[in-house]
Motif scaffolding. Structure first.
Motif, PDB file in Angstrom:
ATOM      1  N   LEU A 145      29.330  35.046  45.929  1.00 35.30           N
ATOM      2  CA  LEU A 145      30.259  34.296  46.772  1.00 35.30           C
ATOM      3  C   LEU A 145      30.609  32.962  46.127  1.00 35.30           C
ATOM      4  CD1 LEU A 145      31.818  33.636  49.375  1.00 35.30           C
ATOM      5  CD2 LEU A 145      29.630  32.922  50.386  1.00 35.30           C
ATOM      6  N   ALA A 146      29.607  32.231  45.687  1.00 36.23           N
ATOM      7  CA  ALA A 146      29.853  30.930  45.054  1.00 36.23           C
ATOM      8  C   ALA A 146      30.678  31.086  43.776  1.00 36.23           C
ATOM      9  CB  ALA A 146      28.523  30.230  44.742  1.00 36.23           C
ATOM     10  N   ALA A 147      30.443  32.153  43.025  1.00 37.57           N
ATOM     11  CA  ALA A 147      31.205  32.376  41.794  1.00 37.57           C
ATOM     12  C   ALA A 147      32.684  32.592  42.102  1.00 37.57           C
ATOM     13  CB  ALA A 147      30.637  33.564  41.022  1.00 37.57           C
ATOM     14  N   VAL A 148      32.968  33.380  43.131  1.00 31.91           N
ATOM     15  CA  VAL A 148      34.369  33.591  43.511  1.00 31.91           C
ATOM     16  C   VAL A 148      34.989  32.262  43.943  1.00 31.91           C
ATOM     17  CG1 VAL A 148      35.879  34.696  45.231  1.00 31.91           C
ATOM     18  CG2 VAL A 148      34.139  36.046  44.039  1.00 31.91           C
ATOM     19  N   LEU A 185      22.823  33.716  37.760  1.00 30.08           N
ATOM     20  CA  LEU A 185      23.873  34.702  38.010  1.00 30.08           C
ATOM     21  C   LEU A 185      25.198  34.016  38.293  1.00 30.08           C
ATOM     22  CD1 LEU A 185      24.782  37.636  38.326  1.00 30.08           C
ATOM     23  CD2 LEU A 185      24.028  37.523  40.715  1.00 30.08           C
ATOM     24  N   PHE A 186      25.170  32.977  39.104  1.00 34.73           N
ATOM     25  CA  PHE A 186      26.378  32.202  39.395  1.00 34.73           C
ATOM     26  C   PHE A 186      27.047  31.733  38.101  1.00 34.73           C
ATOM     27  CE2 PHE A 186      27.856  27.725  39.959  1.00 34.73           C
ATOM     28  CZ  PHE A 186      29.043  27.985  40.632  1.00 34.73           C
ATOM     29  N   GLY A 187      26.275  31.088  37.230  1.00 29.21           N
ATOM     30  CA  GLY A 187      26.827  30.585  35.961  1.00 29.21           C
ATOM     31  C   GLY A 187      27.319  31.704  35.064  1.00 29.21           C
ATOM     32  N   ASP A 188      26.565  32.798  35.001  1.00 33.14           N
ATOM     33  CA  ASP A 188      26.973  33.927  34.164  1.00 33.14           C
ATOM     34  C   ASP A 188      28.302  34.510  34.621  1.00 33.14           C
ATOM     35  OD1 ASP A 188      24.652  33.675  32.660  1.00 33.14           O
ATOM     36  OD2 ASP A 188      23.650  35.397  33.586  1.00 33.14           O
ATOM     37  N   ILE A 189      28.463  34.689  35.930  1.00 35.64           N
ATOM     38  CA  ILE A 189      29.710  35.272  36.440  1.00 35.64           C
ATOM     39  C   ILE A 189      30.890  34.347  36.153  1.00 35.64           C
ATOM     40  CG2 ILE A 189      30.980  35.998  38.509  1.00 35.64           C
ATOM     41  CD1 ILE A 189      28.227  36.834  39.704  1.00 35.64           C
ATOM     42  N   VAL A 190      30.739  33.073  36.453  1.00 34.70           N
ATOM     43  CA  VAL A 190      31.857  32.141  36.253  1.00 34.70           C
ATOM     44  C   VAL A 190      32.201  32.018  34.774  1.00 34.70           C
ATOM     45  CG1 VAL A 190      32.636  29.748  36.514  1.00 34.70           C
ATOM     46  CG2 VAL A 190      31.417  30.869  38.395  1.00 34.70           C
ATOM     47  N   ARG A 191      31.203  31.750  33.945  1.00 36.16           N
ATOM     48  CA  ARG A 191      31.476  31.600  32.506  1.00 36.16           C
ATOM     49  C   ARG A 191      32.023  32.892  31.901  1.00 36.16           C
ATOM     50  NH1 ARG A 191      26.254  28.974  32.763  1.00 36.16           N
ATOM     51  NH2 ARG A 191      26.553  26.717  32.582  1.00 36.16           N
ATOM     52  N   GLY A 192      31.359  34.008  32.216  1.00 37.12           N
ATOM     53  CA  GLY A 192      31.764  35.286  31.639  1.00 37.12           C
ATOM     54  C   GLY A 192      33.150  35.713  32.064  1.00 37.12           C
ATOM     55  N   THR A 193      33.462  35.519  33.338  1.00 37.57           N
ATOM     56  CA  THR A 193      34.781  35.898  33.839  1.00 37.57           C
ATOM     57  C   THR A 193      35.866  35.059  33.185  1.00 37.57           C
ATOM     58  OG1 THR A 193      33.830  36.614  35.942  1.00 37.57           O
ATOM     59  CG2 THR A 193      36.183  36.144  35.926  1.00 37.57           C
ATOM     60  N   ARG A 194      35.642  33.782  33.076  1.00 34.09           N
ATOM     61  CA  ARG A 194      36.648  32.915  32.427  1.00 34.09           C
ATOM     62  C   ARG A 194      36.796  33.253  30.944  1.00 34.09           C
ATOM     63  NH1 ARG A 194      40.621  30.613  34.562  1.00 34.09           N
ATOM     64  NH2 ARG A 194      40.550  29.007  32.986  1.00 34.09           N
ATOM     65  N   LYS A 195      35.683  33.474  30.270  1.00 31.78           N
ATOM     66  CA  LYS A 195      35.725  33.749  28.834  1.00 31.78           C
ATOM     67  C   LYS A 195      36.448  35.057  28.532  1.00 31.78           C
ATOM     68  CE  LYS A 195      32.778  34.094  24.790  1.00 31.78           C
ATOM     69  NZ  LYS A 195      31.406  34.053  24.275  1.00 31.78           N
ATOM     70  N   GLU A 211      47.594  38.741  44.689  1.00 28.11           N
ATOM     71  CA  GLU A 211      47.339  37.418  45.247  1.00 28.11           C
ATOM     72  C   GLU A 211      46.128  36.827  44.512  1.00 28.11           C
ATOM     73  OE1 GLU A 211      45.447  34.502  47.573  1.00 28.11           O
ATOM     74  OE2 GLU A 211      44.627  36.519  47.622  1.00 28.11           O
ATOM     75  N   LEU A 212      46.134  35.533  44.270  1.00 25.45           N
ATOM     76  CA  LEU A 212      45.133  34.890  43.422  1.00 25.45           C
ATOM     77  C   LEU A 212      43.696  35.185  43.855  1.00 25.45           C
ATOM     78  CD1 LEU A 212      44.393  33.027  41.073  1.00 25.45           C
ATOM     79  CD2 LEU A 212      44.655  31.094  42.655  1.00 25.45           C
ATOM     80  N   LEU A 213      43.378  35.051  45.117  1.00 26.36           N
ATOM     81  CA  LEU A 213      41.995  35.263  45.548  1.00 26.36           C
ATOM     82  C   LEU A 213      41.576  36.716  45.341  1.00 26.36           C
ATOM     83  CD1 LEU A 213      39.400  34.150  46.725  1.00 26.36           C
ATOM     84  CD2 LEU A 213      40.377  34.495  49.014  1.00 26.36           C
ATOM     85  N   LEU A 214      42.454  37.657  45.611  1.00 27.30           N
ATOM     86  CA  LEU A 214      42.157  39.071  45.385  1.00 27.30           C
ATOM     87  C   LEU A 214      41.915  39.329  43.896  1.00 27.30           C
ATOM     88  CD1 LEU A 214      41.944  41.994  46.357  1.00 27.30           C
ATOM     89  CD2 LEU A 214      44.452  42.119  46.260  1.00 27.30           C
TER      90      LEU A 214
END
Length: 165
Positions: free
Chosen positions: A20-23, A64-74, A97-100
């Protein structure tokens, strides 16, 4: 008078909170253009384990939060191509839509890069997030796209008998 302590959150609850926090973090980055590390730091410092309206929130798993955010952006361009392959024309990742789009991106990153999380768990977690954010058909779309991609990206998980999963 003895103080009542709330039970310690389970690892599963902490992983769900991290997703949730990563999204939320990915959405903030997309909306503001802020640096990934700055957003990660703000979340950890100001938003993890906080109280709001008398409710204490589960502290997310920070790794996990950091991995999802960093990995998704990268891997965002690659992830968007993968999402495009699962969508039916005329839809594409950029038309969502952006959130989706962000929910799908985070989930696809997990399917691609987080083998410790079984595909059915990833699908369930992000469909649940879809229900938290949307009241229309979006959770069904999330489920369909992720199920299609999980069978492509993690075929080995679906080829085993149920007792071996």
């Amino acid at each position: 008078m003895a103080s009542e302590e709330s039970p310690k959150p389970t690892p599963k609850a902490r992983r769900s909170a991290a997703r949730l926090a990563a999204v939320q973090g990915l959405y903030q980055i997309a909306q503001t253009g802020q640096d990934v590390e700055r957003v990660l730091g703000e979340f950890v410092k100001y938003r993890f384990g906080g109280d709001m309206d008398g409710e204490t929130y589960v502290t997310p798993d920070p790794a996990l939060f950091g991995d999802i955010v960093r990995g998704t952006r990268k891997r965002q361009a690659e992830i968007d191509r993968v999402i495009d392959e699962a969508l039916r024309p005329p839809w594409s990742a950029t038309r969502l839509e952006l959130l989706l789009r962000i929910v799908l991106r985070a989930a696809v990153w997990e399917l691609l890069a987080n083998p410790d999380a079984p595909a059915p768990i990833v699908i369930d977690e992000y469909v649940n997030l879809g229900h938290a954010f949307f009241s229309g058909s979006e959770p069904g779309m999330i489920n369909g796209v992720l199920d299609r991609l999980a069978h492509l990206l993690r075929a080995e998980e679906f080829d085993r008998p149920a007792g071996e999963r």
